[in-house]
Design an enzyme around this catalytic site. Sequence first.
Site, PDB file in Angstrom:
ATOM      1  N   MET A 185      32.841  40.076 -12.601  1.00 21.38           N
ATOM      2  CA  MET A 185      31.725  40.658 -13.367  1.00 21.38           C
ATOM      3  C   MET A 185      30.618  39.620 -13.563  1.00 21.38           C
ATOM      4  O   MET A 185      30.013  39.542 -14.631  1.00 21.38           O
ATOM      5  CB  MET A 185      32.215  41.167 -14.737  1.00 21.38           C
ATOM      6  CG  MET A 185      33.192  42.311 -14.610  1.00 21.38           C
ATOM      7  SD  MET A 185      33.857  42.859 -16.195  1.00 21.38           S
ATOM      8  CE  MET A 185      35.309  41.842 -16.318  1.00 21.38           C
ATOM      9  N   LYS A 235      34.690  53.225 -15.709  1.00 26.16           N
ATOM     10  CA  LYS A 235      34.035  52.100 -16.368  1.00 26.16           C
ATOM     11  C   LYS A 235      33.304  51.281 -15.317  1.00 26.16           C
ATOM     12  O   LYS A 235      33.903  50.700 -14.440  1.00 26.16           O
ATOM     13  CB  LYS A 235      35.057  51.214 -17.072  1.00 26.16           C
ATOM     14  CG  LYS A 235      35.761  51.925 -18.180  1.00 26.16           C
ATOM     15  CD  LYS A 235      36.084  50.999 -19.317  1.00 26.16           C
ATOM     16  CE  LYS A 235      37.462  50.437 -19.188  1.00 26.16           C
ATOM     17  NZ  LYS A 235      37.797  49.528 -20.261  1.00 26.16           N
ATOM     18  N   ASP A 260      39.911  54.530 -13.309  1.00 23.49           N
ATOM     19  CA  ASP A 260      38.633  53.828 -13.467  1.00 23.49           C
ATOM     20  C   ASP A 260      37.684  54.140 -12.317  1.00 23.49           C
ATOM     21  O   ASP A 260      38.112  54.524 -11.236  1.00 23.49           O
ATOM     22  CB  ASP A 260      38.882  52.313 -13.397  1.00 23.49           C
ATOM     23  CG  ASP A 260      39.406  51.754 -14.690  1.00 23.49           C
ATOM     24  OD1 ASP A 260      39.314  52.431 -15.711  1.00 23.49           O
ATOM     25  OD2 ASP A 260      39.908  50.615 -14.649  1.00 23.49           O
ATOM     26  N   GLY A 318      42.234  46.791  -9.042  1.00 21.06           N
ATOM     27  CA  GLY A 318      42.823  45.460  -8.877  1.00 21.06           C
ATOM     28  C   GLY A 318      44.178  45.355  -9.547  1.00 21.06           C
ATOM     29  O   GLY A 318      45.044  46.203  -9.395  1.00 21.06           O
ATOM     30  N   ASP A 319      44.349  44.295 -10.316  1.00 22.31           N
ATOM     31  CA  ASP A 319      45.574  44.081 -11.090  1.00 22.31           C
ATOM     32  C   ASP A 319      45.270  44.436 -12.555  1.00 22.31           C
ATOM     33  O   ASP A 319      44.276  43.950 -13.095  1.00 22.31           O
ATOM     34  CB  ASP A 319      45.999  42.614 -10.976  1.00 22.31           C
ATOM     35  CG  ASP A 319      47.318  42.385 -11.686  1.00 22.31           C
ATOM     36  OD1 ASP A 319      48.343  42.359 -11.020  1.00 22.31           O
ATOM     37  OD2 ASP A 319      47.317  42.256 -12.926  1.00 22.31           O
ATOM     38  N   PRO A 321      42.126  46.525  -4.709  1.00 13.39           N
ATOM     39  CA  PRO A 321      40.679  46.382  -4.621  1.00 13.39           C
ATOM     40  C   PRO A 321      39.953  47.573  -3.986  1.00 13.39           C
ATOM     41  O   PRO A 321      38.732  47.598  -3.949  1.00 13.39           O
ATOM     42  CB  PRO A 321      40.522  45.144  -3.740  1.00 13.39           C
ATOM     43  CG  PRO A 321      41.754  45.153  -2.887  1.00 13.39           C
ATOM     44  CD  PRO A 321      42.848  45.703  -3.739  1.00 13.39           C
TER      45      PRO A 321
HETATM   46  N1  SAH Z   1      41.416  44.234 -12.681  1.00 12.14           N
HETATM   47  C1  SAH Z   1      40.434  43.993 -11.643  1.00 12.14           C
HETATM   48  C2  SAH Z   1      39.173  43.396 -12.213  1.00 12.14           C
HETATM   49  C3  SAH Z   1      38.440  44.301 -13.165  1.00 12.14           C
HETATM   50  S1  SAH Z   1      36.921  43.632 -13.721  1.00 12.14           S
HETATM   51  C4  SAH Z   1      41.043  43.102 -10.552  1.00 12.14           C
HETATM   52  O1  SAH Z   1      42.137  42.562 -10.748  1.00 12.14           O
HETATM   53  O2  SAH Z   1      40.426  42.971  -9.494  1.00 12.14           O
HETATM   54  C5  SAH Z   1      35.777  44.336 -12.567  1.00 12.14           C
HETATM   55  C6  SAH Z   1      35.272  43.246 -11.643  1.00 12.14           C
HETATM   56  O3  SAH Z   1      36.239  42.979 -10.632  1.00 12.14           O
HETATM   57  C7  SAH Z   1      34.022  43.599 -10.868  1.00 12.14           C
HETATM   58  O4  SAH Z   1      32.860  43.410 -11.636  1.00 12.14           O
HETATM   59  C8  SAH Z   1      34.098  42.593  -9.735  1.00 12.14           C
HETATM   60  O5  SAH Z   1      33.748  41.307 -10.187  1.00 12.14           O
HETATM   61  C9  SAH Z   1      35.600  42.589  -9.455  1.00 12.14           C
HETATM   62  N2  SAH Z   1      35.974  43.542  -8.397  1.00 12.14           N
HETATM   63  C10 SAH Z   1      36.745  44.632  -8.522  1.00 12.14           C
HETATM   64  N3  SAH Z   1      36.932  45.239  -7.325  1.00 12.14           N
HETATM   65  C11 SAH Z   1      36.253  44.497  -6.418  1.00 12.14           C
HETATM   66  C12 SAH Z   1      36.070  44.578  -5.013  1.00 12.14           C
HETATM   67  N4  SAH Z   1      36.609  45.559  -4.265  1.00 12.14           N
HETATM   68  N5  SAH Z   1      35.316  43.619  -4.418  1.00 12.14           N
HETATM   69  C13 SAH Z   1      34.772  42.618  -5.130  1.00 12.14           C
HETATM   70  N6  SAH Z   1      34.915  42.489  -6.458  1.00 12.14           N
HETATM   71  C14 SAH Z   1      35.643  43.416  -7.099  1.00 12.14           C
END
Ligand code: SAH
Length: 263
Positions: free
Chosen positions: A179, A65, A43, A97-98, A20
């Site tokens: 999102m 993105k 990204d 994230g993942d 994150p």
């Molecule tokens: N693959 C990522 C998600 C990608 S979609 C995962 O597993 O976390 C992108 C969305 O992820 C953002 O719009 C938000 O909703 C969330 N997101 C990603 N990083 C974040 C963070 N540090 N804090 C809060 N929401 C986050």
Amino acid sequence: MRSGDRKFAPGTVWLVGAGPGDPDLLTRKAERLLRRADIVFYDALVGPGVLDLIGPEAEYVSVGKRAGRHSRDQRTIDALIVDAARARKRVVRLKGGDPSIFGRANEELEACRAAGIPVSICPGVTAASAAAADLGLSLTSRGLARRLTFVTAHTSKGAVPDVDWAALADPQATLAVYMGKAAAAHISSGLIEAGLAPDTTVALMENASLPVRRSFVTRLDLLPLAAKSALGDGPAVILIGEALHGAAVARAMPAREVAHAGE
Ligand code: SAH
């Protein structure tokens, strides 16, 4: 390299979860892959502290993105990855994230496989997990939240999100909405109309795991207002359900305020 990633051979691709934002939340495997990569496509949501871990010799390319901002389209990204692997590079595709959660991983996996390029995934800490950790609570709760649903409410140009609210309006579930900021009004009305109580606890967490994070705990009927006024323009995850009640309680505890004041 150890067991699973020993074979980071030239001409192969790893989709790597960057977590994150906090580089300490990166897996050790991800860190090793970043050190060994010849090229890293990353990204916009990948934290700067994570990019610092990329080897000094590696090339790194932003394929940023972010909702509503200019970004390379998915096909271009797929082609860049495939071309780099064909050029015998060790390729890391670094994703927030993942990689397997709302990360368009399938397109990239399929593009590699179609080109005969070996591709593997290194998982990462997803935003909902990081948000729960920041809030100091569990996303599931025995007897209270037996189901955890990851859902995206992403819409293009303000369109109504195509979400089956009735299937999601379960008082015994926790919903993690990715999102979802722009669709907050739809989420709130959709779930309430489908039968979820208007006072269901909602936690919004922006920039989870980072020092600039911001959170706000509210109720489902007030979510649209909170999404507009309580957050900045960072990525935010919306957590909905009674498992989040603990966040509201923790926030109301005067002892915490005293502890902070004394720091
Ligand atoms: N693959 C990522 C998600 C990608 S979609 C995962 O597993 O976390 C992108 C969305 O992820 C953002 O719009 C938000 O909703 C969330 N997101 C990603 N990083 C974040 C963070 N540090 N804090 C809060 N929401 C986050």
